[in-house]
Design an enzyme around this catalytic site. Structure first.
Site, PDB file in Angstrom:
ATOM      1  NE  ARG A 275      -4.233  -1.718  -0.031  1.00 35.95           N
ATOM      2  CZ  ARG A 275      -4.279  -2.468  -0.990  1.00 35.95           C
ATOM      3  NH1 ARG A 275      -3.148  -2.554  -1.724  1.00 35.95           N
ATOM      4  NH2 ARG A 275      -5.076  -3.277  -0.955  1.00 35.95           N
ATOM      5  CD  GLU A 304      -2.500   3.135  -6.109  1.00 33.20           C
ATOM      6  OE1 GLU A 304      -3.286   2.501  -6.689  1.00 33.20           O
ATOM      7  OE2 GLU A 304      -1.422   2.548  -5.573  1.00 33.20           O
ATOM      8  CG  HIS A 323      -2.303  -1.046  -7.570  1.00 34.01           C
ATOM      9  ND1 HIS A 323      -2.876  -0.376  -6.464  1.00 34.01           N
ATOM     10  CD2 HIS A 323      -2.289  -2.218  -7.059  1.00 34.01           C
ATOM     11  CE1 HIS A 323      -3.104  -0.983  -5.426  1.00 34.01           C
ATOM     12  NE2 HIS A 323      -3.044  -2.502  -5.741  1.00 34.01           N
TER      13      HIS A 323
END
Length: 587
Positions: A275, A304, A323
């Site tokens: 994270r 993000e 990601h």
């Protein structure tokens, strides 16, 4: 959809104590959560909103059981508008499911499914408050995330991304992109869960020395794959590479910051596929510029997608991916199927093994067992508070006396509540139906169950429950059975859980508030003496009961009190000459 059934009043109470653990093995503690019980009813199919892209196999499974609305890239306002018409919601990491979403659902939303592991984008407190179960898909993308972590580790060490960009720009700069070897280097894995342990296995195969820090990881599991469990300080100060595999919580937010970077070995390299918020990104940028951190490989970011001119992303010593941890074809399909099965099962009232904030129980079972659930937990709490000495609790037997056949009596919830009562009073761990057996096993406690079939009408599911703890010493000797085990028995009387037997002594006291047990010489005036002391101290007595072996012999007095008496009050009771022993038990 049927209205969810809540048991917050039964399962949210906690006892905090400094009493040392009576269990020989210390394992992972669980956050406080209430048990929420949810069921789908009505004649029509439920409606499931899929707010982010999901593998087709998962969509197909959902469509067999529900009306499916696939609406992607919704704004907060659009999501809040749609959610009032939906029974379940499935998201990945890009959709924030906050309190406003649960408020907008007006109680219809029963299940939120997170297609992946992390649930920091879901407000768990609000979900529980509004009676909504949250489930995730924790296993399907484990290998994919671990593989991506290793990919970033090796790509960073050998400057693969930078060299690729250079050669595509028409340059040939071999000397600039000399890398470092992994063999013999120390990798610190911060967070030794599913992904962290898989990264450790693979790093060991690359010839790295792997250490890990995780306050909840069993040392034997780390040793089994050749990994050394160390303190956080040792991990960050001795590692050549650090790989992060931590959830984003209040405790882990910005765990890597200016202070922690300053304590690291100069030239350390950092990988993050967990994270973004666990790293203070401004502090990381300063550490890169100063040379404390030689390189970083990041798959996740605090925001993000990151802004276009993000200095960290553009830094020459940073390898960045958008990601992609779970982004393999196999993982995407696996996650889709796993979360679809969890959501559909939850809507049908099945036990949810991947429940994040609560397990589920069929409502008809709950309604019938509700008072016995309270009884089971209270008997467990009472029994464990009677234990003394340092031998530890390792063997507990639960006996259910019933006129029903074993097939007609589901005791899973009762067993879980006995375990809850046994472990919670001397620990900060939270027990529910999903984790009860696991927690008991991890703490070395063997729970056995016995059914005693009685003659009579099976109208009531259970006549009485007995909890027996073997191989321990008792703070209250009268609680011991003939075989030397702590033994307590309880029944439900007119819907109220009651303590009916302690050791060999029959009593009758409601299991509300707290209980004082006194062994005394059976003589007139004892109830008045004890009641008078409690009354003088403004301690309200709810029940009193005396069980005796024979007139004039020993007797046990059980006293229910609404408040906790002071030490001075308890001492006055103990000073009564006819009282041979006593104990205060907080329920």
């Amino acid at each position: 959809m049927a209205t969810p059934l809540g048991l917050s009043s039964l399962f949210s109470s906690r006892i905090h104590t400094t009493t040392p653990s009576l269990f020989p093995i210390h394992r992972k503690e669980f956050n406080r959560r209430r048990i929420i019980l949810v069921t789908a009813g009505g004649g029509g199919k439920p409606t499931i909103l899929v707010a982010e892209k999901l593998g087709q196999a998962g969509i197909d499974l959902l469509k067999k059981h529900a009306n499916v609305d696939c609406s992607y890239d919704l704004s907060v306002e659009e999501l809040c508008t749609k959610i009032s018409l939906c029974d379940a919601l499935i998201v990945r990491s890009g959709t924030k499911v906050g309190r406003d979403v649960f408020e907008s659902s007006r109680g219809r939303l029963k299940v939120v499914g997170r297609a992946g592991v992390g649930i920091d984008n879901v407000d768990l407190a609000a979900a529980t408050e509004y009676g909504c179960l949250v489930v995730n898909a924790p296993t399907a993308n484990t290998v994919a995330a671990a593989e991506h972590g290793i990919a970033l580790l090796t790509a960073m060490a050998r400057n693969v991304a930078q060299a690729d960009a250079s050669i595509k720009a028409g340059k040939w700069m071999r000397s600039k992109y000399v890398g470092v070897s992994l063999v013999g280097k120390t990798l610190a894995v911060l967070g030794f869960g599913k992904v962290g342990s898989e990264v450790a296995r693979r790093a060991r195969g690359l010839g790295m020395h792997v250490i890990t820090h995780d306050p909840y990881a069993p040392a034997d599991r780390a040793r089994a794959i050749g990994v050394e469990l160390v303190s956080f300080e040792v991990a960050i100060s001795t590692a050549d590479f650090i790989s992060l595999h931590l959830p984003l919580t209040a405790a882990t937010s910005k765990m890597l910051n200016d202070e922690t970077f300053a304590r690291m070995k100069r030239g350390v390299r950092i990988v993050n596929v967990a994270r973004g918020g666990v790293i203070d990104e401004d502090a990381l940028l300063r550490a890169l510029d100063s040379g404390i951190v030689a390189q970083a490989a990041l798959d996740v970011f605090t925001v993000e997608p990151p802004v276009k001119d993000n200095k960290l992303v553009l830094h020459e010593s940073v390898t960045a991916t958008p990601h992609l941890g779970a982004s393999t074809m196999e993982a995407q399909e696996g996650v889709a199927v796993e979360i679809a099965e969890a959501v559909v099962g939850a809507l049908r009232g099945e036990l949810a093994a991947t429940a994040v904030n609560a397990p589920m129980v069929p409502p008809e079972v709950l309604r019938e067992l509700k008072p016995y659930v309270v009884l089971a937990e209270k008997l467990g709490r009472l029994a464990v508070q009677l234990v003394t000495g340092g031998s530890g609790v390792d063997a507990v037997k639960v006996t259910y006396a019933s006129s029903r056949s074993p097939d007609d009596l589901d005791t899973r919830l009762l067993r879980a509540m006995v375990i809850k009562g046994l472990i919670e009073p001397i620990s900060s761990v939270f027990i529910n139906l999903v984790n009860s057996d696991y927690v008991a096993k991890q703490r070395g406690v063997k729970i056995s169950e016995e059914r005693m079939v009685l003659d009579g009408s099976p109208e009531d599911p259970i006549e009485y429950i007995t909890v027996t703890i073997a191989n321990v010493e008792s703070r209250f000797a009268s609680a011991l059975s003939e075989s030397g085990e702590i033994k307590v028995e309880g029944r439900v009387k007119q819907g109220v859980p009651s303590l009916t037997k302690v050791g060999l002594f029959g009593v009758d006291v409601s299991l509300e508030g707290s209980v004082i047990l006194c062994r005394q010489v059976d003589q007139p005036g004892m109830i008045g003496k004890v009641g008078g002391i409690l009354g003088d101290e403004n301690v309200n007595v709810s029940f009193m009961s005396v069980g005796r072996i024979a007139p004039g012999k020993q007797a046990v007095m059980a006293i229910g009190v609404d408040e906790q008496p002071s030490k001075e009050t308890l001492k006055k009771i103990g000073d009564i000459s006819a009282i041979e022993e006593f104990v205060f038990l907080k329920l």
